[in-house]
Design a protein around this motif. Structure first.
Motif, PDB file in Angstrom:
ATOM      1  N   LEU A 571       0.506  -1.884   0.104  1.00 18.18           N
ATOM      2  CA  LEU A 571       0.230   0.233  -0.634  1.00 18.18           C
ATOM      3  C   LEU A 571       0.732   0.823  -0.272  1.00 18.18           C
ATOM      4  CD1 LEU A 571      -2.650  -0.964   2.914  1.00 18.18           C
ATOM      5  CD2 LEU A 571      -2.761  -1.515  -0.081  1.00 18.18           C
ATOM      6  N   SER A 572       0.321   2.164  -0.706  1.00 18.25           N
ATOM      7  CA  SER A 572       0.708   3.130  -0.367  1.00 18.25           C
ATOM      8  C   SER A 572      -0.348   4.427  -1.036  1.00 18.25           C
ATOM      9  CB  SER A 572       2.156   3.516  -1.589  1.00 18.25           C
ATOM     10  OG  SER A 572       1.534   3.606  -3.223  1.00 18.25           O
ATOM     11  N   TYR A 573       0.274   6.273  -1.042  1.00 21.58           N
ATOM     12  CA  TYR A 573      -0.572   6.680  -0.883  1.00 21.58           C
ATOM     13  C   TYR A 573      -0.006   8.284  -1.919  1.00 21.58           C
ATOM     14  CZ  TYR A 573      -2.379   4.369   3.219  1.00 21.58           C
ATOM     15  OH  TYR A 573      -2.944   3.267   3.752  1.00 21.58           O
ATOM     16  N   GLU A 574      -1.212   8.881  -2.650  1.00 20.63           N
ATOM     17  CA  GLU A 574      -1.141   9.636  -3.500  1.00 20.63           C
ATOM     18  C   GLU A 574      -2.130  10.992  -3.335  1.00 20.63           C
ATOM     19  OE1 GLU A 574      -0.710   8.523  -8.116  1.00 20.63           O
ATOM     20  OE2 GLU A 574      -3.006   9.446  -7.002  1.00 20.63           O
ATOM     21  N   ALA A 575      -1.343  11.937  -3.077  1.00 17.44           N
ATOM     22  CA  ALA A 575      -2.115  12.595  -3.576  1.00 17.44           C
ATOM     23  C   ALA A 575      -3.263  13.274  -4.317  1.00 17.44           C
ATOM     24  CB  ALA A 575      -1.344  14.631  -3.604  1.00 17.44           C
ATOM     25  N   VAL A 576      -4.067  14.036  -3.731  1.00 14.97           N
ATOM     26  CA  VAL A 576      -5.837  14.545  -4.266  1.00 14.97           C
ATOM     27  C   VAL A 576      -4.952  15.497  -5.255  1.00 14.97           C
ATOM     28  CG1 VAL A 576      -8.169  13.693  -4.347  1.00 14.97           C
ATOM     29  CG2 VAL A 576      -6.712  12.513  -2.653  1.00 14.97           C
ATOM     30  N   ASP A 577      -5.648  15.704  -6.530  1.00 13.21           N
ATOM     31  CA  ASP A 577      -6.537  16.603  -7.048  1.00 13.21           C
ATOM     32  C   ASP A 577      -7.330  17.391  -7.034  1.00 13.21           C
ATOM     33  OD1 ASP A 577      -5.990  19.012  -8.912  1.00 13.21           O
ATOM     34  OD2 ASP A 577      -5.403  17.849 -10.427  1.00 13.21           O
TER      35      ASP A 577
END
Lengths: 676, 267
Positions: A571-577
């Protein structure tokens, strides 16, 4: 005009047919694969309508408002640019379906009629009776059949996709599929592949989804390197009709008309419900929430019903509670709720005018899905995704009537991008180094393994076990210890899966081999959902953790990305636009008739109560975050059932009630999903 | 209260049997011999035919105790809107998802339920049939509206509420095949049948669809065309969506006659 390119579309629901139609219209050849004849896809189950800010009612509605409602309803977890694009495209999508001959309901002037839905103050939902998904799907089915007749579309109905064909550079070159009659495996060489396979509801055993909604093909992509995003966001509807075979929706208006939710005080009480006296019934919503009673917002209703059953107090100890209308005169019910009651009667056989209905929350929709960029491209070159199987539009929670529009939008965006990609990709079949044949052999070996396996495990029982664990622990209320235990259970099931033996010695048209393959893939996705939920220590949209009851933008205003590995999902996390609309607190109590205002202390108590699952002592305010300072109005009041509109209407107070309804529903986490 | 309101209580199964027998038609593959096996399952409340089949599939042992293969059938939406699970249940063609065991037992007065595949279509295996020909019928009548393109060309033609409602009724057809199964004229795919005629009617009623009415009517004037209808009216009785099939046939016949009489005027 067309160069020699070929695109494969997997899935013949709304998204898949939308993409197919666009590609065929552009003059290119499409292989369209579907497990069932495309006209029988799950899109037919959508009822309520399709959203588009056409603004025919002089309300000043606009795509910008639709955009804001969608982002807000999704608790700000969606990347905003594609949502904006979808809302801008929505009116033209509705008009296109109109031109294709969808029998949308009409105004007196003969124009399209629009109705209101939860999460908005505007008449934005075009509808065809109470079965809009069916009519939209059929319209696309007709157009695609026209292209099929012209030789542009090759339909492969009764074929199930098993895996992608990837070359040495992890570029998608096509796929392998299985004929469900003969079990023949076949390679489908393609310059681009569009996944449009819908949701994974069957992971939860019984859901409101159709039986083809296993998520199996998407899981196969994930296991081959496609990123899966926001898997933990699963929408659960508070009142569905538990069947032995599936869950069917029961509209909220039953409670709006005075329906009371209860269970026998004594779980062992085997009496006919009508013979159980009032004093021996537990009206748990009314007891715990004296102010709102059965009309608590949907998320509370969902959680409370769920909690009662999980603690073993459901009717007969099972996952069901009574939703009782029998105290209301039958003629009143017929007038106000006729069509809804008929559905219940048809499938349960009991007459809800005389026998309390048995209901339970039901898994309904996956906001999560394959990760895609703003052009519907997955991280695998040549692989695209559209519809419920991609994660892009709905954030943490989907608004009603947004699913149909997002399916078509996804298909319409994926198609031209897939064409562009296919035209420009470096591709020569001679350069694929036999990757198709290699993948075909790999899949054949998996089939052979399944067929010759001789163990003591039963695949259908494993599926039931998975469904039960997922439903009990990874739906409405989530606790970290139970999520951990669920993941351990899933590992155990994966291990036991190795010892299944199929119980069908006749391999012609057998359902055992396809089901075994689906089950294996479902187990993989189940882990993504469970571990995604475990790691997300906050509550947002459909994801609720009593131990972390607030939204935590600092840590979790992020997209969860799962990547497959042999041990466990990484699992990793990505910024939301969030560049277009600044995140704000979701609070639907403002802007209606009255301003809600909440002392912090009350709020804290209410949260504690919800978290503890214990009845709140008399005197404590039953007010949730965001606050109510009045009892929500009877959702339908003195309305009448309109056969024509397929809903309850009251010309005098419709607008006002709808405002309130939208408020209630969305304060409830926006889970107004009985109509898509 | 209910009696005072004149409500008729639906008949209920007051004395359910302990077990139910499912007599299921079996066929190993296309063209193979058909035979019957009986499965016994314990009675439970709220069973429908699909959930009984699911129960049997888990551990397929016949009533006589013989281990056998699991019966194969089609299912999908389970809400009577996809049409796939259609079969012949106690002699009547219908969807198996909405066939409730209690009702069937009341109807038969016994504890046996008979499941057979539809007889008018190729029987793939057990209860599964191939209805591809129904989709081909839709091609034959060009059951679609001709579009200039799917790009944005604004709104469609206006339509009265009356026309919309009539078209909506036709739009609910899920190609389940009940009408063909019940039709005494339909066998060996000799007749295009009510489904396709109703879908032609559905498109002919649309202001744009009307422009290609001739092509659609042509599709109904061949040897397998509309004249095969023997007016038995079984179709409209078995249609699970209550589609006015006989009306579609009547009105389409009228259109054909009209075209035959006055079509030359338009040439």
């Amino acid at each position: 005009m067309a160069g020699k390119i070929k695109i494969a579309v997997v899935g013949g629901g709304l998204a898949g047919l939308a993409a197919t139609m666009k590609i065929a219209e552009a003059g290119y050849e499409v292989d369209l694969l579907s497990v069932v004849p495309v006209k029988r896809s799950h899109s037919v189950c959508a009822q309520g309508g399709i959203n588009g800010a056409v603004n025919t009612k002089g309300e000043g509605d606009s795509p910008a408002k639709h955009f804001d409602d969608t982002v807000y309803g999704g608790d700000f977890l969606a990347n905003q640019p594609p949502v904006q694009k979808m809302c801008e495209m929505a009116p033209s999508i509705i008009y296109l379906f109109d031109r294709m001959g969808v029998p949308f309901s009409r105004t007196k002037e003969g124009l399209l009629d629009f109705r209101r839905f939860g999460g908005t103050l505007h008449h934005r939902t075009a509808f065809a009776g109470a079965s809009t998904g069916q009519q939209l799907l059929y319209a696309l089915d007709e157009q695609v059949r026209r292209f099929e007749t012209d030789g542009k579309v090759n339909k492969f109905e009764g074929w199930e996709m098993l895996s992608l064909v990837l070359d040495d550079h992890q570029v998608c070159r096509g796929l392998i599929a299985m004929n469900l009659q003969t079990l023949e495996l076949k390679e489908f060489s393609a310059d681009a592949v569009i996944m449009a396979t819908g949701g994974p509801g069957l992971i939860f055993g019984k859901s409101t989804n159709s039986m083809v909604c296993t998520g199996s093909a998407v899981s196969a992509c994930y296991q081959q390197g496609a990123k899966y995003a926001n898997g933990e966001f699963i929408q659960v509807h508070p009142t569905s009709i538990p069947g032995e075979d599936k869950l069917r929706l029961m509209s909220e208006s039953a409670r709006g008309e005075g329906g009371r939710v209860w269970v026998p005080r004594n779980t062992d009480d085997k009496r006919n419900p009508k013979d159980i006296p009032e004093t021996e019934r537990q009206y748990f919503l009314e007891e715990k929430y004296p102010a709102y009673g059965n009309l608590v917002p949907r998320d509370i209703a969902t959680r409370e019903i769920f909690q009662v059953c999980i603690e073993g107090h459901g009717v007969g100890g099972e996952n069901q509670v009574y939703l009782d209308l029998t105290h209301i005169p039958a003629e009143t019910l017929d007038r106000k709720l006729g069509a809804i009651l008929e559905i219940y009667e048809m499938f349960v056989g009991d007459d809800p005018r005389h026998v309390p209905m048995r209901i339970f929350p039901g898994v309904h929709y996956s906001m999560g899905g394959l990760w895609v960029d703003f052009e519907q491209r997955t991280n695998i070159p040549g692989l695209f995704a559209a519809g419920e199987c991609d994660y892009s539009i709905h954030g943490a929670n989907r608004l009603g009537a947004n699913s149909l529009v997002s399916c078509v939008y996804g298909g319409f965006v994926a198609a031209p991008n897939a064409i562009d990609y296919a035209k420009n990709v470096e591709r020569k079949n001679t350069e694929t180094n036999g990757v198709h044949a290699t993948e075909l052999r790999r899949q054949q070996e998996i089939n052979l393994q399944i067929i010759k396996n001789k163990g003591s495990e039963n695949q259908y029982k494993l599926h039931e076990e998975m469904g039960k664990w997922m439903t009990d622990n990874v739906t409405v209320v989530r606790y970290n210890d139970r999520l951990k235990a669920t993941d351990e259970k899933l590992l155990e099931l994966q291990d036991r899966f190795k010892r299944i033996s199929i119980n069908d010695s006749n391999l012609w048209a057998t359902q055992a081999v396809p089901h075994a393959r689906q089950l294996k893939n479902m187990l993989e996705l189940a882990r993504v959902i469970t571990l995604g939920a475990l790691q997300r220590d906050e509550s947002r949209g459909a994801h609720y953790k009593p131990d972390f009851p607030n939204r935590d933008d600092e840590r979790f205003l992020k997209t969860t990305i799962a990547e497959w590995s042999a041990e466990e999902p990484i699992l990793s996390y990505e910024a939301v636009d969030i560049g277009l609309i600044e995140p704000r607190k979701r609070d639907y109590s403002k802007g209606g008739k009255k301003e809600g205002k909440q002392p912090q202390e009350t709020l804290r108590l209410a949260e504690q109560a919800a978290a503890s699952g214990l009845p709140v002592k008399e005197g404590a305010d039953q007010i949730r975050e965001g606050g109510y300072d009045q009892k929500p109005e009877n959702l339908s009041g003195a309305k009448i059932w309109s056969q024509e509109k397929g809903e309850l209407i009251d010309p005098e107070t419709e607008a006002e009630t709808r405002v309130q309804q939208g408020k209630d529903i969305d304060a409830a986490g926006g889970k107004q999903t009985d109509e898509r | 209260m209910s009696e005072a309101n004149g409500h008729k209580e639906k008949p209920r199964l007051t004395n359910p049997p302990k077990t139910i027998d499912f007599r299921i038609s079996r066929r190993e593959r296309l063209g193979a011999q058909q035979y019957t096996e009986t499965f016994e399952i314990p009675y439970r409340k709220n069973l429908n035919v699909i959930s009984a089949l699911m129960e049997i599939r888990k551990n397929p042992v016949t009533k006589e105790g013989k281990q056998t293969t699991p019966p194969v059938w089609d299912m999908n939406c389970l809400e009577q809107v996809c049409g796939i699970c259609t079969m012949v249940i106690d002699g009547r063609v219908r969807q198996s998802c909405s066939a409730l065991v209690d009702d069937l037992l009341i109807g038969s007065g016994g504890n046996t339920i008979t499941l057979e595949p539809m007889s008018k279509f190729p029987n793939v295996r057990d209860l599964q049939v191939d209805r591809t020909r129904m989709f081909n019928h839709l091609k034959q009548v060009q059951a679609w509206v001709e579009l200039d393109g799917t790009h944005d060309l604004g709104a469609g033609p206006t339509m009265t509420q009356a026309v919309q409602q009539e078209r909506y009724a036709y739009s609910r057809c899920m190609t389940c095949g009940c009408c063909l199964e019940a039709c005494p004229q339909y066998h060996d795919d000799n007749y295009i049948g009510p489904q396709a005629i109703a879908q032609a009617r559905y498109q002919n009623m649309h202001p744009t669809g009307k422009s290609t009415i001739d092509e659609r009517l042509n599709g109904l004037m061949g040897e397998d065309g509309i004249t095969n209808c023997g007016n038995a009216q079984n179709c409209v009785q078995v249609c699970p969506m209550s589609i006015p099939l006989t009306r579609a046939i009547y009105e389409t016949n009228r259109d054909i006659t009209f075209n035959a009489l006055f079509g030359w005027l338009r040439k």
